[in-house]
Scaffold this active site. Sequence first.
Site, PDB file in Angstrom:
ATOM      1  N   LYS A 148      71.450  19.411  17.542  1.00 29.21           N
ATOM      2  CA  LYS A 148      70.171  19.974  18.711  1.00 29.21           C
ATOM      3  C   LYS A 148      71.543  20.031  20.212  1.00 29.21           C
ATOM      4  CE  LYS A 148      66.300  20.700  21.357  1.00 29.21           C
ATOM      5  NZ  LYS A 148      66.713  21.752  21.604  1.00 29.21           N
TER       6      LYS A 148
ATOM      7  N   LYS B 122      75.613  23.217  19.915  1.00 25.61           N
ATOM      8  CA  LYS B 122      75.552  24.357  20.769  1.00 25.61           C
ATOM      9  C   LYS B 122      76.314  25.583  20.046  1.00 25.61           C
ATOM     10  CE  LYS B 122      75.031  23.640  25.235  1.00 25.61           C
ATOM     11  NZ  LYS B 122      74.623  23.313  25.712  1.00 25.61           N
TER      12      LYS B 122
ATOM     13  N   ASP C  12      69.983  28.106  26.878  1.00 24.67           N
ATOM     14  CA  ASP C  12      71.041  27.664  28.718  1.00 24.67           C
ATOM     15  C   ASP C  12      71.406  29.612  29.034  1.00 24.67           C
ATOM     16  OD1 ASP C  12      74.907  27.902  28.662  1.00 24.67           O
ATOM     17  OD2 ASP C  12      73.626  25.121  28.050  1.00 24.67           O
TER      18      ASP C  12
END
Length: 443
Positions: free
Chosen positions: A89, A125, A165
């Site tokens: 995640k 990520k 993000d």
Amino acid sequence: MSYTRRVLAWAIQNNPNEPEFHQAITEIFTSLKPFVDSRPEYEKAGILERLIEPERVIIFRIPWVDDAGKVQVNKGYRVQYNSALGPYKGGLRFHPSVSLSIMKFLAFEQTFKNSLTGQPLGGGKGGADFNPKGRSDREIMAFCQSLMTELSRHIGANTDVPAGDIGVGAREIGFMYGQYKRLANCVEGVFTGKGLSYGGSLVRTEATGYGLIYLMDGMLKRRGETFEGKTVVISGSGNVAINAAQKCTQLGGKVVALSDSNGYIYDADGIDIDAVKLIKEVKRGRLSMYKKHRPDSVYQDGRGIWSIPCDIALPCATQNELHEEDAKILVKNGCIAVGEGANMPTTLEATDVFLKNKVLFLPGKAANAGGVSTSALEMAQNSMRIPWTFEEVDEKLKEIMANIGKSIDEAAKEADFEGNFVVGANIAGFKKLAEAMMQQGVV
């Protein structure tokens, strides 16, 4: 040489030319050293060697066609770091600075952050060296669809769940989710941060900023302080900074400064959050436009936001934005608390300045965990096909942040580093990860 120092030296040597990754692992391993070295079972199980290496790194090209009909090619990454606690995640970042080093550092930090939340989430990520600024909606869609054509085969609701993000908001999430659904022939909660009309969660937009303030408020109260009457400086002017400013104001604080990549604004009367939202979220403009709304405010090009006197500083922009000299100025000006709303925005040298001067310092892996915590709540709602109200999600977020505060405080005291929440966060996150890895065998 101790176990932690030996593994750290080995990791730096085996991962050359990755300064951001080196910084992240050095910060964590340094604070973990006394705890880990006193427990030989970790060395016997090779926990640090396995923790330092990502389980999987995917690097791929992203070809797409711009509005002029020219073929463009970008580089994409997905670092699936650790799945001991659950599916990978972590967000996707679109920015020219994206590199393997930055992706690994973010994924490593995310693994500890997700552990701290208490939710069943692994760490990952990803992103691309693509700059969405100035691109049309059609170009953004073309890029997102090309990226997802490759990435779709590596993710899934029970495998890897990306989110947004820097450079990736609701528009980009929508385009990527639509392409995933088309390729996978499956409707599932493979993304978080989705629109409310197709499985998104209330509070997700506000979560990281709100979570930062909830944790800071709780830790201030442990010291007999509150936000009431405090002057606050926040770097950044994106989602995290805006919502942190909004919640801070609700709790009685006065936010006097925000920044973007060009410069910063100072408004002694308190920042007009609605004006900032109009500039950044509607017009997609620069903060220099703020003076049109508040003529008495001051706009300054470049760095320097940390020279503004404040009681509480909240770096919410990007990594390594608050340097040692900035920290010294903040301390000199009477700053009592610093909370990281971004990923590793404070350099190691600056962090040391705060800790040595007894400034309440909340590291990002704890302080900006609100976003991923609410992502976990979004995943739960998707699995149950039941949406929760804003109040229900917000209450669960407050509870999670309160538990994080409790766990980092207890871990710091257990390690005889009372008040050092960098150590507390690292130990609390590590203990849960290490226990899961040892119970699952050598995998």
